[in-house]
Design a protein around this motif. Structure first.
Motif, PDB file in Angstrom:
ATOM      1  N   LEU A   1      47.883  34.759  40.152  1.00  0.00           N
ATOM      2  CA  LEU A   1      47.465  34.843  38.764  1.00  0.00           C
ATOM      3  C   LEU A   1      46.160  34.072  38.539  1.00  0.00           C
ATOM      4  CD1 LEU A   1      48.152  35.646  35.799  1.00  0.00           C
ATOM      5  CD2 LEU A   1      49.292  33.429  35.637  1.00  0.00           C
ATOM      6  N   MET A   2      46.034  32.898  39.078  1.00  0.00           N
ATOM      7  CA  MET A   2      44.826  32.084  38.917  1.00  0.00           C
ATOM      8  C   MET A   2      43.612  32.732  39.591  1.00  0.00           C
ATOM      9  SD  MET A   2      45.261  29.534  37.020  1.00  0.00           S
ATOM     10  CE  MET A   2      46.540  30.240  36.030  1.00  0.00           C
ATOM     11  N   ILE A   3      43.842  33.344  40.732  1.00  0.00           N
ATOM     12  CA  ILE A   3      42.749  34.000  41.453  1.00  0.00           C
ATOM     13  C   ILE A   3      42.178  35.147  40.618  1.00  0.00           C
ATOM     14  CG2 ILE A   3      42.257  35.471  43.455  1.00  0.00           C
ATOM     15  CD1 ILE A   3      44.086  33.609  45.070  1.00  0.00           C
ATOM     16  N   ILE A   4      43.014  35.837  39.863  1.00  0.00           N
ATOM     17  CA  ILE A   4      42.561  36.932  39.012  1.00  0.00           C
ATOM     18  C   ILE A   4      42.039  36.407  37.674  1.00  0.00           C
ATOM     19  CG2 ILE A   4      43.286  39.018  37.788  1.00  0.00           C
ATOM     20  CD1 ILE A   4      43.134  39.302  40.821  1.00  0.00           C
ATOM     21  N   LEU A   5      42.720  35.448  37.083  1.00  0.00           N
ATOM     22  CA  LEU A   5      42.405  34.990  35.729  1.00  0.00           C
ATOM     23  C   LEU A   5      41.082  34.228  35.645  1.00  0.00           C
ATOM     24  CD1 LEU A   5      43.566  34.954  32.889  1.00  0.00           C
ATOM     25  CD2 LEU A   5      44.655  32.782  33.428  1.00  0.00           C
ATOM     26  N   VAL A   6      40.788  33.369  36.590  1.00  0.00           N
ATOM     27  CA  VAL A   6      39.570  32.560  36.528  1.00  0.00           C
ATOM     28  C   VAL A   6      38.310  33.426  36.547  1.00  0.00           C
ATOM     29  CG1 VAL A   6      38.213  30.826  37.761  1.00  0.00           C
ATOM     30  CG2 VAL A   6      40.650  30.458  37.392  1.00  0.00           C
ATOM     31  N   PRO A   7      38.143  34.365  37.454  1.00  0.00           N
ATOM     32  CA  PRO A   7      36.923  35.199  37.400  1.00  0.00           C
ATOM     33  C   PRO A   7      36.828  36.041  36.125  1.00  0.00           C
ATOM     34  CG  PRO A   7      37.979  35.421  39.536  1.00  0.00           C
ATOM     35  CD  PRO A   7      38.905  34.637  38.671  1.00  0.00           C
ATOM     36  N   VAL A   8      37.952  36.544  35.634  1.00  0.00           N
ATOM     37  CA  VAL A   8      37.934  37.343  34.412  1.00  0.00           C
ATOM     38  C   VAL A   8      37.457  36.495  33.238  1.00  0.00           C
ATOM     39  CG1 VAL A   8      39.399  38.523  32.723  1.00  0.00           C
ATOM     40  CG2 VAL A   8      39.646  39.017  35.155  1.00  0.00           C
ATOM     41  N   LEU A   9      37.929  35.272  33.113  1.00  0.00           N
ATOM     42  CA  LEU A   9      37.500  34.386  32.032  1.00  0.00           C
ATOM     43  C   LEU A   9      36.026  34.012  32.166  1.00  0.00           C
ATOM     44  CD1 LEU A   9      40.606  32.060  31.646  1.00  0.00           C
ATOM     45  CD2 LEU A   9      39.867  33.894  30.130  1.00  0.00           C
ATOM     46  N   LEU A  10      35.578  33.773  33.383  1.00  0.00           N
ATOM     47  CA  LEU A  10      34.178  33.433  33.585  1.00  0.00           C
ATOM     48  C   LEU A  10      33.257  34.605  33.246  1.00  0.00           C
ATOM     49  CD1 LEU A  10      34.348  31.325  36.872  1.00  0.00           C
ATOM     50  CD2 LEU A  10      33.853  30.518  34.570  1.00  0.00           C
ATOM     51  N   ILE A  11      33.653  35.797  33.602  1.00  0.00           N
ATOM     52  CA  ILE A  11      32.842  36.976  33.297  1.00  0.00           C
ATOM     53  C   ILE A  11      32.821  37.231  31.796  1.00  0.00           C
ATOM     54  CG2 ILE A  11      32.763  39.493  33.525  1.00  0.00           C
ATOM     55  CD1 ILE A  11      33.735  39.087  36.419  1.00  0.00           C
ATOM     56  N   SER A  12      33.951  37.043  31.125  1.00  0.00           N
ATOM     57  CA  SER A  12      33.988  37.311  29.680  1.00  0.00           C
ATOM     58  C   SER A  12      33.161  36.301  28.894  1.00  0.00           C
ATOM     59  CB  SER A  12      35.428  37.320  29.174  1.00  0.00           C
ATOM     60  OG  SER A  12      35.968  36.014  29.233  1.00  0.00           O
ATOM     61  N   MET A  13      32.893  35.124  29.439  1.00  0.00           N
ATOM     62  CA  MET A  13      32.063  34.146  28.746  1.00  0.00           C
ATOM     63  C   MET A  13      30.643  34.666  28.554  1.00  0.00           C
ATOM     64  SD  MET A  13      33.321  30.476  30.292  1.00  0.00           S
ATOM     65  CE  MET A  13      31.681  29.912  30.271  1.00  0.00           C
TER      66      MET A  13
END
Length: 175
Positions: free
Chosen positions: A21-33
């Protein structure tokens, strides 16, 4: 009777699903910023009592843009400069920019303040577009397009009732 303790196996934590979950969630949050860019508009509220109590000359009269659903009016104090009608429900921001450029030439370069008054149910995007149009306009300078400054000090307020504003204009014409 003797009771024997059974040897207990220590339980291991399985955090594999959490790590996935963290491996997927961290890049998604960084891209959405990058896409969620927030702009802060610096605004001042008009001081109506101060304006009413002073004897003002033409340079001290507030430049006002009154935004309504069907029109945008540009006023210099109580004097209407131009009323720009909306076509097919869309406001003419290019015409507003031209009128404000003309007012900038008349009032001088040192004039930087403008008051934008809007009706209560004006769409937020319309109000932001009027603010942006009032602050600057695209100009060509040495074969490149730059933003020329119009009135960067924006104040916001509520538009007067359309009927009461017509009465004030009628009274001023009689006197």
């Amino acid at each position: 009777m003797r009771r024997h303790k059974k040897p207990s196996d220590e339980a291991e934590l399985d955090i594999t699903s959490f790590m996935n979950l963290m491996i997927i969630l961290v890049p998604v949050l960084l891209i959405s910023m990058v896409f969620n860019h927030i702009t802060v508009l610096e605004l001042r509220l008009p001081l109506e009592d101060k304006i009413k109590n002073q004897d003002m000359n033409v340079d001290d009269l507030p430049l006002e843009v009154v935004v309504r659903k069907s029109t945008i009016s540009v006023n210099l104090g109580p004097e209407p400069i131009e009323q720009i009608a909306a076509l097919d429900g869309k406001h003419d921001y290019n015409r507003l920019s031209m009128v404000l450029q003309k007012m900038k030439k008349i009032l001088g370069r040192e004039r930087k303040d403008i008051v934008i008054l809007s009706e209560p149910n004006i769409d937020y995007q319309v109000l932001i577009k009027v603010i942006d149009t009032s602050k600057s306009f695209p100009a060509v300078l040495a074969t490149s397009v730059v933003d020329a400054v119009l009135f960067p000090d924006v104040s916001l307020g509520d538009a007067p009732n359309a009927k009461s504003q017509q009465r004030v204009s009628a009274v001023m014409e009689i006197n």
